[in-house]
Design a protein around this motif. Structure first.
Motif, short mmCIF file in Angstrom:
data_model
loop_
_atom_site.label_atom_id
_atom_site.label_comp_id
_atom_site.label_asym_id
_atom_site.label_seq_id
_atom_site.Cartn_x
_atom_site.Cartn_y
_atom_site.Cartn_z
N LEU A 27 0.84 -1.06 -0.12
CA LEU A 27 -0.09 -0.03 -0.02
C LEU A 27 0.97 1.19 -0.06
O LEU A 27 0.61 2.26 -0.67
CB LEU A 27 -0.82 0.03 1.22
N ARG A 28 1.87 1.34 0.86
CA ARG A 28 2.99 2.51 0.71
C ARG A 28 3.34 2.49 -0.77
O ARG A 28 3.64 3.67 -1.13
CB ARG A 28 4.01 2.08 1.87
N ILE A 29 3.64 1.63 -1.35
CA ILE A 29 4.17 1.72 -2.69
C ILE A 29 2.96 2.47 -3.74
O ILE A 29 3.29 3.23 -4.42
CB ILE A 29 4.67 0.33 -3.22
N GLN A 30 1.81 1.87 -3.57
CA GLN A 30 0.84 2.37 -4.14
C GLN A 30 0.66 3.95 -3.96
O GLN A 30 0.59 4.46 -4.94
CB GLN A 30 -0.37 1.58 -3.95
N ILE A 31 0.66 4.21 -2.73
CA ILE A 31 0.45 5.57 -2.57
C ILE A 31 1.61 6.44 -3.10
O ILE A 31 1.28 7.66 -3.79
CB ILE A 31 0.48 5.86 -0.91
N LEU A 32 2.84 6.24 -2.79
CA LEU A 32 4.02 6.81 -3.56
C LEU A 32 3.81 6.95 -5.18
O LEU A 32 4.30 8.09 -5.49
CB LEU A 32 5.28 5.97 -3.11
N ASP A 33 3.45 5.87 -5.72
CA ASP A 33 3.10 5.65 -7.14
C ASP A 33 2.08 6.97 -7.37
O ASP A 33 2.19 7.61 -8.52
CB ASP A 33 2.51 4.27 -7.67
N CYS A 34 1.06 7.24 -6.68
CA CYS A 34 0.10 8.39 -6.87
C CYS A 34 0.71 9.42 -6.72
O CYS A 34 0.19 10.51 -7.73
CB CYS A 34 -0.99 8.23 -5.78
N PHE A 35 1.45 9.73 -5.98
CA PHE A 35 2.32 11.05 -5.79
C PHE A 35 3.27 11.11 -6.80
O PHE A 35 3.17 12.29 -7.33
CB PHE A 35 2.92 11.42 -4.35
N SER A 36 3.93 10.19 -7.38
CA SER A 36 4.89 10.37 -8.26
C SER A 36 4.13 10.59 -9.82
O SER A 36 4.67 11.64 -10.60
CB SER A 36 5.62 9.13 -8.47
N GLU A 37 2.99 9.92 -9.92
CA GLU A 37 2.28 10.58 -10.99
C GLU A 37 1.81 12.13 -11.10
O GLU A 37 1.78 12.71 -12.04
CB GLU A 37 0.93 9.61 -11.18
N LYS A 38 1.36 12.35 -9.77
CA LYS A 38 1.03 13.84 -9.71
C LYS A 38 2.36 14.64 -10.18
O LYS A 38 2.34 15.55 -10.75
CB LYS A 38 0.72 14.31 -8.13
N GLU A 39 3.55 14.49 -9.65
CA GLU A 39 4.69 15.21 -9.64
C GLU A 39 4.96 15.18 -11.37
O GLU A 39 5.33 16.18 -12.10
CB GLU A 39 6.11 14.75 -9.00
#
Length: 50
Positions: A27-39
């Motif tokens: 889940l942490r990885i999925q959350i980080l992926d969401c933020f990296s897509e935003k960036e």
């Protein structure tokens, strides 16, 4: 970040608070992926504006 992505991040975060171990790490990885897509989309928008 779209409204759908924000909801997804909140949902994942709420699940993460209840978990430990490998599931929590996923889940942490999925959350980080969401933020990296935003960036990425913000940088892409800045390039188009220039």
């Amino acid at each position: 970040m779209t409204v759908e992505k924000q909801r997804e991040v909140i949902r994942l975060w709420n699940q993460l608070r209840k978990l430990e171990g490998p599931a929590a790490e996923e889940l942490r990885i999925q959350i980080l992926d969401c933020f990296s897509e935003k960036e990425f989309s913000e940088k892409d928008s800045a390039k188009r504006a220039a």
